[in-house]
Write a protein that holds these residues in place. Structure first.
Motif, PDB file in Angstrom:
ATOM      1  N   ASN A  19       8.743 -76.630  43.103  1.00 26.96           N
ATOM      2  CA  ASN A  19       7.688 -77.279  43.882  1.00 26.96           C
ATOM      3  C   ASN A  19       8.065 -77.235  45.373  1.00 26.96           C
ATOM      4  OD1 ASN A  19       9.638 -79.253  44.219  1.00 26.96           O
ATOM      5  ND2 ASN A  19       8.643 -80.758  42.883  1.00 26.96           N
ATOM      6  N   ILE A  20       7.256 -77.865  46.207  1.00 22.55           N
ATOM      7  CA  ILE A  20       7.493 -77.810  47.659  1.00 22.55           C
ATOM      8  C   ILE A  20       8.836 -78.428  48.023  1.00 22.55           C
ATOM      9  CG2 ILE A  20       6.721 -78.687  49.907  1.00 22.55           C
ATOM     10  CD1 ILE A  20       3.836 -78.319  48.910  1.00 22.55           C
ATOM     11  N   ASP A  21       9.123 -79.615  47.489  1.00 16.94           N
ATOM     12  CA  ASP A  21      10.367 -80.296  47.836  1.00 16.94           C
ATOM     13  C   ASP A  21      11.593 -79.458  47.455  1.00 16.94           C
ATOM     14  OD1 ASP A  21      12.029 -82.589  48.639  1.00 16.94           O
ATOM     15  OD2 ASP A  21      12.435 -82.754  46.494  1.00 16.94           O
ATOM     16  N   LEU A  22      11.596 -78.917  46.246  1.00 18.06           N
ATOM     17  CA  LEU A  22      12.739 -78.110  45.809  1.00 18.06           C
ATOM     18  C   LEU A  22      12.854 -76.821  46.613  1.00 18.06           C
ATOM     19  CD1 LEU A  22      12.326 -78.644  41.967  1.00 18.06           C
ATOM     20  CD2 LEU A  22      14.244 -79.453  43.357  1.00 18.06           C
ATOM     21  N   THR A  23      11.711 -76.254  46.987  1.00 16.63           N
ATOM     22  CA  THR A  23      11.743 -75.044  47.816  1.00 16.63           C
ATOM     23  C   THR A  23      12.351 -75.349  49.176  1.00 16.63           C
ATOM     24  OG1 THR A  23       9.768 -74.183  46.684  1.00 16.63           O
ATOM     25  CG2 THR A  23      10.368 -73.152  48.769  1.00 16.63           C
ATOM     26  N   ARG A  24      11.977 -76.482  49.740  1.00 20.50           N
ATOM     27  CA  ARG A  24      12.572 -76.896  51.026  1.00 20.50           C
ATOM     28  C   ARG A  24      14.095 -77.018  50.889  1.00 20.50           C
ATOM     29  NH1 ARG A  24       8.820 -78.577  54.807  1.00 20.50           N
ATOM     30  NH2 ARG A  24       6.912 -79.551  54.040  1.00 20.50           N
ATOM     31  N   GLN A  25      14.531 -77.645  49.796  1.00 18.57           N
ATOM     32  CA  GLN A  25      15.969 -77.815  49.582  1.00 18.57           C
ATOM     33  C   GLN A  25      16.669 -76.461  49.452  1.00 18.57           C
ATOM     34  OE1 GLN A  25      17.154 -80.732  46.551  1.00 18.57           O
ATOM     35  NE2 GLN A  25      15.109 -81.612  46.646  1.00 18.57           N
ATOM     36  N   ALA A  26      16.023 -75.541  48.749  1.00 20.80           N
ATOM     37  CA  ALA A  26      16.623 -74.213  48.572  1.00 20.80           C
ATOM     38  C   ALA A  26      16.737 -73.475  49.902  1.00 20.80           C
ATOM     39  CB  ALA A  26      15.792 -73.407  47.580  1.00 20.80           C
ATOM     40  N   ILE A  27      15.698 -73.578  50.723  1.00 21.65           N
ATOM     41  CA  ILE A  27      15.729 -72.952  52.053  1.00 21.65           C
ATOM     42  C   ILE A  27      16.867 -73.538  52.881  1.00 21.65           C
ATOM     43  CG2 ILE A  27      14.484 -72.695  54.242  1.00 21.65           C
ATOM     44  CD1 ILE A  27      11.863 -72.728  52.554  1.00 21.65           C
TER      45      ILE A  27
END
Length: 267
Positions: free
Chosen positions: A132-140
């Motif tokens: 999701n958006i939050d996890l994608t932000r964390q991955a970035i």
């Protein structure tokens, strides 16, 4: 970095069916093959590629790391096993298949291990799937902006995921659509059928063309040669603004894949 827009998926294909599907796909012109550790068919995919005679440098191969292999001790060894099964020294794209169940392995740990796999030359690009958006932000935040090539997510005319896809576009992350035909549910849709009739196309071609025109990559699968050939023709189908507006109105949050314990809180 670039992700090819059209490929052959292998989800739910086992043993001889997987090998046969990939052989047919390569024979009719596909050059992108998507598999995963959990599919249990990497060896069959590797056999098909070897027997096809298609040079490795003409192919784009994607696999995905399963949740059991997320720890820094396991991720790279598991990818090496995948390479052995696929009969190649390097894959073109490796994805984290799902977020870690219950956060059992911290996101920075598996994203750092995935980035290290790229540094070691085991994969040319890295990405994520079902984030999701939050996890994608964390991955970035872990691997850096521009390092995540794609987020492979469920998308169909019935599940258009506007918030997440807009975020990914803003971040320069390619969207890869899976389940674009919603387990075949869209094939009987009257709106899509009317658009297909108008263009003298199949409903599957319309759904795939819709995703392609939105800028998504697609990876439909089939065991039938005629369907593999037909699906490819979606690349030549142009839907007009009226068609796209009618398809946009089909959104119903019709999610087909939502495994308990794996799926994040969707946007």
């Amino acid at each position: 970095m670039s992700i090819p827009s059209f490929g052959a998926g292998t989800f739910r294909l086992k043993d001889g069916a997987a090998k046969d599907s990939v052989l047919k796909a390569l024979d009719v012109g596909y050059r992108v093959i998507d598999t995963a550790q959990i599919y249990g068919n990497e060896a069959e995919v590797g056999e098909a590629i070897a027997e096809s005679g298609v040079p490795r440098d003409q192919l784009f191969i994607t696999t995905k790391i399963w949740v059991d292999n997320f720890s820094k001790q396991k991720l790279i060894p598991s990818l090496r096993e995948s390479l052995d099964k696929l009969r190649t020294d390097v894959v073109d794209l490796t994805l984290i298949h799902w977020p870690a169940p219950g956060g059992a392995v911290a996101l920075p740990e598996f994203m750092e291990a995935l980035a290290e796999a790229k540094v070691q030359g085991l994969t040319r690009q890295i990405g994520i799937s079902n984030f999701n958006i939050d996890l994608t932000r964390q991955a970035i935040a872990v691997v850096g902006k521009g390092e995540i090539a794609t987020n492979q997510i469920e998308l169909s005319p019935y599940l258009q995921n506007a918030k997440l896809t807009a975020f990914l576009k803003e971040q320069g992350i390619q969207v890869t659509s899976y389940m674009t035909l919603a387990y075949g549910k869209v094939l009987n849709d009257p709106v899509l059928s009317a658009i297909a009739h108008k263009h003298k196309a199949s409903v599957a071609q319309v759904a795939l063309a819709w995703a392609l025109q939105l800028g998504y990559a697609v990876i439909p699968s089939s065991t039938k040669r005629e369907n593999l050939v037909s699906n490819l023709l979606a690349q030549k189908l142009h839907l007009d603004a009226d068609d796209m507006a009618k398809i946009a109105a089909l959104e119903r949050n019709g999610r087909e894949v939502n495994p308990q314990g794996l799926a994040p809180v969707w946007d």
